[in-house]
Design an enzyme around this catalytic site. Structure first.
Site, PDB file in Angstrom:
ATOM      1  N   ASN A 299       0.758  -1.383  -0.034  1.00 28.05           N
ATOM      2  CA  ASN A 299       0.116  -0.094   0.013  1.00 28.05           C
ATOM      3  C   ASN A 299       0.960   1.219   0.064  1.00 28.05           C
ATOM      4  O   ASN A 299       2.150   1.143   0.196  1.00 28.05           O
ATOM      5  CB  ASN A 299      -0.789   0.022   1.490  1.00 28.05           C
ATOM      6  CG  ASN A 299      -1.953  -0.928   1.710  1.00 28.05           C
ATOM      7  OD1 ASN A 299      -2.369  -1.522   0.581  1.00 28.05           O
ATOM      8  ND2 ASN A 299      -2.374  -1.112   2.583  1.00 28.05           N
TER       9      ASN A 299
ATOM     10  N   LYS B   6       0.857  -4.783   4.777  1.00 28.33           N
ATOM     11  CA  LYS B   6       1.378  -5.771   5.558  1.00 28.33           C
ATOM     12  C   LYS B   6       2.450  -6.563   5.045  1.00 28.33           C
ATOM     13  O   LYS B   6       3.552  -6.921   5.612  1.00 28.33           O
ATOM     14  CB  LYS B   6       0.262  -6.501   6.214  1.00 28.33           C
ATOM     15  CG  LYS B   6      -0.331  -6.253   7.384  1.00 28.33           C
ATOM     16  CD  LYS B   6      -1.404  -6.878   8.049  1.00 28.33           C
ATOM     17  CE  LYS B   6      -1.906  -6.282   9.243  1.00 28.33           C
ATOM     18  NZ  LYS B   6      -1.057  -5.886  10.229  1.00 28.33           N
TER      19      LYS B   6
ATOM     20  N   ASN C 240      -2.331 -11.065  17.123  1.00 25.09           N
ATOM     21  CA  ASN C 240      -2.321 -10.298  18.145  1.00 25.09           C
ATOM     22  C   ASN C 240      -3.649 -10.900  19.356  1.00 25.09           C
ATOM     23  O   ASN C 240      -4.244 -11.609  18.813  1.00 25.09           O
ATOM     24  CB  ASN C 240      -2.296  -8.708  18.121  1.00 25.09           C
ATOM     25  CG  ASN C 240      -3.544  -8.094  17.300  1.00 25.09           C
ATOM     26  OD1 ASN C 240      -4.618  -9.104  17.321  1.00 25.09           O
ATOM     27  ND2 ASN C 240      -3.466  -7.243  16.590  1.00 25.09           N
TER      28      ASN C 240
ATOM     29  N   LEU D  96       1.730  -9.037  22.206  1.00 21.71           N
ATOM     30  CA  LEU D  96       1.027  -8.557  23.254  1.00 21.71           C
ATOM     31  C   LEU D  96       1.208  -6.927  23.586  1.00 21.71           C
ATOM     32  O   LEU D  96       1.156  -6.480  24.438  1.00 21.71           O
ATOM     33  CB  LEU D  96       1.317  -9.177  24.476  1.00 21.71           C
ATOM     34  CG  LEU D  96       1.180 -10.852  24.380  1.00 21.71           C
ATOM     35  CD1 LEU D  96       1.513 -11.400  25.915  1.00 21.71           C
ATOM     36  CD2 LEU D  96      -0.267 -11.011  24.732  1.00 21.71           C
TER      37      LEU D  96
ATOM     38  N   ASP E 191       4.173  -5.745  11.848  1.00 18.75           N
ATOM     39  CA  ASP E 191       4.787  -6.252  10.783  1.00 18.75           C
ATOM     40  C   ASP E 191       6.228  -6.497  11.130  1.00 18.75           C
ATOM     41  O   ASP E 191       6.985  -7.255  10.386  1.00 18.75           O
ATOM     42  CB  ASP E 191       4.386  -5.549   9.421  1.00 18.75           C
ATOM     43  CG  ASP E 191       3.066  -5.282   9.127  1.00 18.75           C
ATOM     44  OD1 ASP E 191       2.249  -6.245   9.426  1.00 18.75           O
ATOM     45  OD2 ASP E 191       2.674  -4.118   8.727  1.00 18.75           O
TER      46      ASP E 191
END
Length: 292
Positions: free
Chosen positions: A9, A38, A179, A215, A246
């Site tokens: 992107n 990503k 996540n 986390l 990423d």
């Protein structure tokens, strides 16, 4: 070799004092335009750490495409399998970043949505030879499934953005990297609030050989054979968390491609991701020289 199959992107970033709520308008500072996505972010992170990386994806036929290509080429990523799609816009992400690094992101996939099984078939030789194949969910599930089926090395799946996934796909994944919120979606449970809750959910997941839960400020959690190892994070002065996950995935793939044990690879990834939050942009992860 690391093969990354995913999105690319251009990110439009607006720094703000606080994130806007529903229906609210806030005034921000000068906006930034940066490469992102990503798949591209993870490719650049691994390449900056010295791994040979090839990227499989799609870019639009528009004025934004050179920004994407320049960033990948500049990091040393092999773009031989990056297809330019006629009459399609490149993907974009609209990002607001609050003081302290918290962000909200809206993505328009554009050409990324055109990445399909035919592109994976065209890259079959690459995926059969790669030590690690790294995939995310900003592309079609058909493309993800094809990449996972075709890969012959270690398969690492970052299930972001969150969605439920077929059991047969998860069963072919060697390392799943969600996540907290993504873990909750996959487990069909509320988002875990503590490392112990995350460990229990990850251990109960059917399919992947191992799970590494990111986390944030609490570091990461490695779950193998239902046993959990917590990897803490070093304190940093974060200014932009965009792309930290990423950077983590790219660094994890880098270490796994060097045959590091999963816990050691996670320690490396936590370190790289932490440093990435001290800089602006989704492709701000450090080079290996900066970490020495």
């Amino acid at each position: 070799m690391i093969a990354v199959v995913g999105s690319c992107n251009v990110d439009f970033v607006v720094p703000v004092a606080v994130l806007p709520g529903p229906g609210e308008t806030v005034l921000g500072r000068d906006h930034l335009r940066m490469p992102g996505g990503k798949g591209a972010n993870q490719s650049v992170a691994a390449a900056k750490l010295g791994s040979p990386v090839a990227f499989v994806g799609c870019v639009g036929d528009d004025a934004l495409a050179p920004t994407i290509l320049s960033a990948l080429d500049g990091a040393g990523v092999d773009t031989s399998w990056l297809r330019r799609v006629p009459d399609a816009p490149s993907g974009i992400a609209l990002i607001t970043v609050a003081d302290g690094g918290e962000n909200t992101i809206a993505v328009s996939p554009g050409a990324n949505a055109r990445l399909g099984p035919a592109d994976i078939e065209a890259a079959a030789g690459l995926l059969s030879e790669a030590a690690v194949t790294l995939v995310q969910l900003e592309i079609s599930l058909d493309a993800v499934a094809a990449a996972v089926r075709t890969a012959r090395g270690r398969v690492v799946l970052n299930p972001a953005p969150a969605r439920s996934l077929p059991a047969e796909l998860l069963a072919s994944v060697d390392v799943l990297v969600p996540n907290r919120s993504e873990l909750g979606v996959l487990a069909g449970a509320p988002e875990p609030t503590t490392p112990d809750e995350a460990a229990a959910l990850a251990a109960a997941l059917d399919g992947p050989a191992a799970v590494v839960v990111t986390l944030g400020a609490d570091g990461a959690l490695v779950v193998e054979d239902r046993a959990a190892t917590h990897v803490p994070v070093s304190q940093v002065d974060a200014i932009d968390a965009t792309g930290a996950g990423d950077a983590f995935c790219g660094a994890l793939a880098d270490a796994l491609a060097r045959a590091e044990p999963l816990v050691t690879a996670t320690e490396w990834a936590v370190r790289v991701a932490g440093i990435s939050t001290t800089r602006w942009g989704a492709q701000s992860s450090p080079t290996r020289d900066e970490l020495s």
